[in-house]
Scaffold this active site. Structure first.
Site, PDB file in Angstrom:
ATOM      1  N   ASP A   1      -8.595  -8.727   4.345  1.00 39.79           N
ATOM      2  CA  ASP A   1      -8.324  -7.620   5.261  1.00 39.79           C
ATOM      3  C   ASP A   1      -9.388  -7.492   6.332  1.00 39.79           C
ATOM      4  O   ASP A   1     -10.206  -6.565   6.270  1.00 39.79           O
ATOM      5  CB  ASP A   1      -8.211  -6.308   4.465  1.00 39.79           C
TER       6      ASP A   1
ATOM      7  N   GLU B   1       0.817  -1.211   0.000  1.00 31.56           N
ATOM      8  CA  GLU B   1       0.000   0.000   0.000  1.00 31.56           C
ATOM      9  C   GLU B   1       0.853   1.264   0.000  1.00 31.56           C
ATOM     10  O   GLU B   1       0.584   2.213   0.732  1.00 31.56           O
ATOM     11  CB  GLU B   1      -0.956   0.009   1.200  1.00 31.56           C
TER      12      GLU B   1
ATOM     13  N   GLU C   1     -12.990  -1.789  12.058  1.00 35.18           N
ATOM     14  CA  GLU C   1     -13.000  -1.106  10.758  1.00 35.18           C
ATOM     15  C   GLU C   1     -14.098  -1.638   9.852  1.00 35.18           C
ATOM     16  O   GLU C   1     -14.728  -0.867   9.121  1.00 35.18           O
ATOM     17  CB  GLU C   1     -11.625  -1.301  10.097  1.00 35.18           C
TER      18      GLU C   1
END
Lengths: 708, 708
Positions: free
Chosen positions: A383, A310, A411
């Site tokens: 993820d 990333e 998240e």
């Protein structure tokens, strides 16, 4: 605080009764959740009687023969004194001499790590906490208070406890400016600006909370790291934290930016033109940096590194491997600490199924990592989704220590407002049989577990009261992955809210099913990654046009007029082939497999018959509806429990549940509206139509969503 | 919490004594400052005896004859019950019937604003709180608890109290994303993301704290406003706050972005091409917006507007005046609320001395503003410096209501770590004779005071314990500008820390001199605006090259090899001419004037002889040194007071004082090094040379400084 409140409530209620009015709750001395599970709320009279406290604590709180107790033993003593007095406070016991019950802390006082195992036994009425280090006695002290808090009979104590894995770490995605990436509990708890001079009391209470559940390290900064946190001024700040946490057995770790040698000065060496891990100057730079850190913090834990992922820099920028990078840092640290190298990598240039990429990059490096390197692997290959099958790397690198990374902050499970108890999710991966000689828990036992923290500046630490349970559960599972989710939920509830069985019998089941509920209304049947872009708030399965294919929900659900799901069998990406054959077999046939992973591994027609006999479309809608209904039930269950919980926290939880109720309906409605736009199918009989049309859901935008 | 701590400390200390070890303080039930000045710490036995409580409270806590108490009266009752029981808790009084002391709340229960005046009298042993509204009784209840907390004999109560001005407002420079401009206490306390569903308990405790000192309104968002806070979704959030605060007499206000009609939809009207205040569509837009807000919040306070200042949009963008803009909004609001228009304006294009610009723009508009417009004027003509003369607009607009704006958050006085009690600074401006028929306090009496809040998500609300005192002082002075700083300091200290005279006698004087101390080591002799650019952290008098002249410290100090200071007399900018002649006279002659304003008004040679007879340079250095020495004294004074303060807050204050000590030396050294680089003069005899050279101080950079 609890006792003050009880007293105040008692008097106020009595007064109110006498004058016939309702006394509204003002904020005076309200419960605020700050004390977490360390409230040690007063026991009832009979339990206090059995305890025989506090009068008898006095005599043997110190180790026999010790001249000068270690800081850790001082903490253990103080925690016991405070905790026992708190437990007994509602019915104070007469002080006096006499032969009452003794509590003995019998641990050789050493700073040697490694032996945190402790015993607690009641022998001839005396309670003895024993172990081979002062830290063992601290852990034992917290364990004793927990047992007493749960109402365990002090005459029956017989506990042998030892951590299942050496590293039990929190990973803080906290930036030095106070912003917390994926943080939903306010600002960072770390006040870098005022350190080293000012040490916030929260830093002590943080250490207490961690130590009480066995957490023994903290990576204090985001894996998307800033290089300047390796500068001397930050080392000085970090040293103050390390000093404060040392008595609690908490070691500090830093996320290290791999390109730091090109961004900041390294003492005498200065700033370099390269961060190539095989460059002698780079190696010298890191050696000097490590020495500088260890001079200030002798027990510094080590570095955590997110590299070539990333946009982060890494060894591949110089044509080197992850092992080259990790081993270079490992050499700089030597036997003083550990390099933890994250396996969360995926590439914009790589056409491979994202779920396969980490395995493909790392498994060939098995055996190439230095002894003091650990590779940190997320629970699943994507993820932190509401549900993923265990990561295929577990078991596939027998010559490498692998650590399990889970996400405590939610998240992808509703931020701080949705009630989702994550122990069952973590148990799912820990218990998973890798098919390569053991469960995931067995694979990671030589290394440890890391949890992405959910702490913040909110009064209740975690953004909501129930999210404290996930911090608690992480610590307890890292200590003992064999603990049942039910045990953990009950422990936490009893210590945090109320130890009455009538309360636990209602709330523990609600917690245990809560994560499954979230998975149902967000991503049923193995769907994943359907949330909005960037902030990840709310549903957006329609997003198909982002630059990188694997950023798009469309990439993951692959739905069209005919069907839905990601074919990861041999006819598709064959991510299934990365698992041991015996395991892959269990997921290869949709007719017999665990349908929780159905669309993760298979692309199926909308009219495919699921194991219930329903068409896939009907099954999908039914699961959404079940999720929504279960939230309704949670709302009502909690509303009925007001007698057991202080009004402040009862209201806070109730209000969060109403947010969850609204958002569960939103997820269900927006998802169904979108699937219908593709498959053109009518809703199954009896199913409610989405309350708004698809365009409405697509039009929603949330630029202010937190945590990004 | 206090009582728990006492109990725990008592038992722990007793235990420690018995076994001969020191018990370290762990975080268990530590004092954290959250309770502010509302702790109601237990009185001693004799005081409790005199109080005769809590037994007798019961009988008369309700107004006689009232059927159903108002929410405000319920709060008053509950606060008294909680507070009195807390005060009496260390020595509980027997319950029983009998003829004991009664506490009567005698107020007609109306929601009518305006009569907040209350009386407290003890007659025949009974304590009677009286007033003409339920809010008066709430204010009286807090006042009674304050008096008792201070140790006042309950038999001598005889208080008549009424607010000196109608509006007593906090201005929050809080952005909706949680960042607080010039905030040094963490994140915003307003959780917009979870409103309206979730109301944080902090919102109740915030209202309690405000009401207890008479604050009756809050502008909840930054004057650099985002238009979207006027959207329906935010009105809904705001309404929940308004509902929560209404019982406490707190009205909500919004900062309104003047260009909002061009940025967001206005219901049926949609989005416009212009925000011209004379455009009928714009007027209709705001009328509809105001109606929409009042439909949700009937007692909405009104709008605060920063227009045509520092890049904010305003009526001048369309060739209109401030009065045109304010009156347009005033018409939309009508008699339902107030438009507060800030006079803090200065222009990049204007060559005029910045100190003169607001006066020049606004004074010609006197009489042009609608009745429900108030012009809000900062205490001085620049920007919240450690010392400024009072703003010349005060007294110069007799036909306009002017409101005084002060800054509670310490943007220019050391952020949250320096101890600077601001009541003396605010008294300086309130007491200032405008020379135009009254003091500033008298000028603003028909309007009010606004304080830029220092609240944040930190456990102690204000970033440091002593900064709570400034919040407290703001409220108390807005209620009664005649209160002495000493009275306020002692009230706050006694309620917050310890009511013992031995403690107050040490700490009150330290507080009273503290702001002068900061002015000495930062900006002695009337210097101003010498801080670093942007974040305003630390000294940077050498900055001379920023685009706009008035952004540069050089613009303000005008130092060169010959002298220093800004000539604002007739030979210079003649800002002095904006004051009433009698006042201007007092500042026109440096030989006789108050030297606190010396270099604000005069440019003088370095060898100019000050009133002490010393050369200006020597006088300047001496004042820096005095400031530094005074901080040393504060450090030692506080260190010696550990017996009076809980260990957590004692340590926190002590650590802040050490930061202040380091930074005071930094300000002194960097400033002197820079002045020497200009004047080439040796240090006066005995003065210590700066510890580093000027280049060192110039090289420091603080990209992570908070609050920007």
């Amino acid at each position: 605080m609890m006792r003050v409140r009880k007293l105040v409530n008692f008097v106020a209620a009595a007064c109110a009764l006498a004058i016939g009015i309702a006394v509204p709750a003002t904020g005076a001395q309200a419960e605020d959740g700050y004390d977490l599970w360390l409230r040690n709320a007063p026991l009832d009279a009979e339990q206090v009687e059995r305890l025989g406290l506090p009068a008898r604590l006095v005599r043997t709180a110190l180790v026999e023969g010790a001249q000068s107790p270690s800081p850790t033993m001082n903490v253990a003593t103080a925690e016991l004194m405070h905790g026992l007095n708190s437990l007994a406070a509602a019915h104070p016991v007469e002080r006096g001499s006499g032969p009452g019950r003794a509590i003995r802390l019998d641990c050789p006082e050493s700073r040697a790590d490694g032996d945190a195992a402790f015993t607690i036994r009641t022998v001839d009425g005396d309670i003895r906490i024993g172990g081979n280090s002062d830290l063992a006695c601290l852990y034992g002290a917290y364990a004793l208070l927990r047992e007493l808090s749960l109402g365990t009979d002090p005459d029956t104590l017989d506990i042998d406890s030892a951590p299942a894995m050496p590293l039990r770490l929190l990973n803080h995605w906290d930036n030095p400016d106070g912003h917390v990436e994926r943080g939903y509990a306010g600002r960072s708890i770390f006040d870098w600006w005022h350190l080293p001079e000012r040490l916030d009391q929260r830093m002590i209470d943080y250490a207490r909370a961690n130590a009480s559940v066995g957490i023994n390290g903290a990576v204090v900064n985001n894996v998307n790291a800033r290089a300047f946190m390796l500068e001397p001024r930050y080392i000085e700040k970090l040293a103050r934290l390390a000093d404060a946490w040392r008595p609690y057995g908490i070691r500090v770790y830093l996320s290290a930016r791999f390109s730091a040698p090109t961004e900041i000065d390294g003492g005498d060496i200065g700033r370099l033109e390269t961060a190539d891990p095989l460059d002698p100057q780079v190696r010298a730079w890191w050696q000097a940096k490590a020495d500088e850190i260890y001079a200030a913090i002798p027990d510094f834990g080590g570095f955590l590194v997110k590299a070539n992922s990333e946009g982060q820099p890494g060894p591949q920028d110089y044509g080197r491997t992850h092992a080259d990078g990790a081993n270079m840092l490992a050499q700089a640290i030597g036997d003083r600490g550990t390099v933890i190298w994250r396996a969360f990598v995926y590439s914009a240039q790589d056409e491979t199924d994202r779920a396969k990429q980490a395995y493909e990059e790392f498994v060939p490096l098995d055996g190439a990592f230095a002894d003091n390197v650990i590779v940190q692997v997320k629970n699943g290959a994507i993820d932190f989704q509401p549900r993923e099958p265990f990561h295929p790397m577990f078991g596939a690198m027998p010559q490498t220590r692998l650590m399990l990374e889970v996400q405590i902050t939610k998240e992808y499970l509703g931020f701080a407002s949705h009630l989702a108890f994550l122990a069952p999710m973590w148990r799912e991966v820990l218990d998973a049989d890798t098919g390569r000689g053991g469960s995931v828990a067995e694979v990671v036992a030589p290394a440890g577990m890391a949890g992405v923290a959910n702490t913040g500046s909110d009064r209740n630490w975690s953004g909501s009261d129930f999210d404290q349970a996930n911090w608690y559960a992480f610590g307890r599972l890292a200590w003992d992955p064999a603990l049942s989710s039910d045990t953990i939920a009950r422990e936490w509830l009893a210590q945090t809210f109320n130890r009455e069985e009538a309360f636990l019998a209602q709330t523990a089941p609600m917690m245990l099913s809560s994560r499954e509920t979230v998975a149902r209304y967000m991503t049923p049947l193995g769907l994943a990654h359907l949330m909005a872009t960037g902030h990840h708030y709310g549903p957006a399965p329609w997003v198909c046009d982002l630059d990188r294919p694997e950023w798009n929900p469309c990439y993951y659900h692959r739905a069209d007029s005919d069907g839905i799901g990601f074919d990861r069998t041999a006819t598709g990406s064959n991510a299934l082939g990365q698992y041991a054959p015996a395991i892959a077999d269990t997921w290869s046939d949709p007719a017999t497999m665990d349908e929780h992973y159905l669309l993760w591994f298979h692309h199926l027609d909308w009219d495919y018959r699921t194991q219930s006999g329903l068409p896939l479309w009907d099954e999908l809608v039914q699961r959404y509806d079940q999720g929504v209904t279960e939230v309704d039930t949670m709302v009502h269950t909690w509303d009925d429990l007001s007698a057991y919980v202080d009004p402040e926290r009862h209201r806070a939880v109730a209000e969060n549940l109403r947010i969850q109720q609204r958002e569960a309906n939103w997820w269900r409605d927006a998802s169904i509206a979108y699937w219908q736009s593709l498959n053109g199918l009518p809703l199954p009989q009896g199913a409610r139509a989405p309350s708004r049309d698809l365009e409405h859901y697509r039009s929603l935008s949330f630029p202010e969503a937190p945590g990004q």
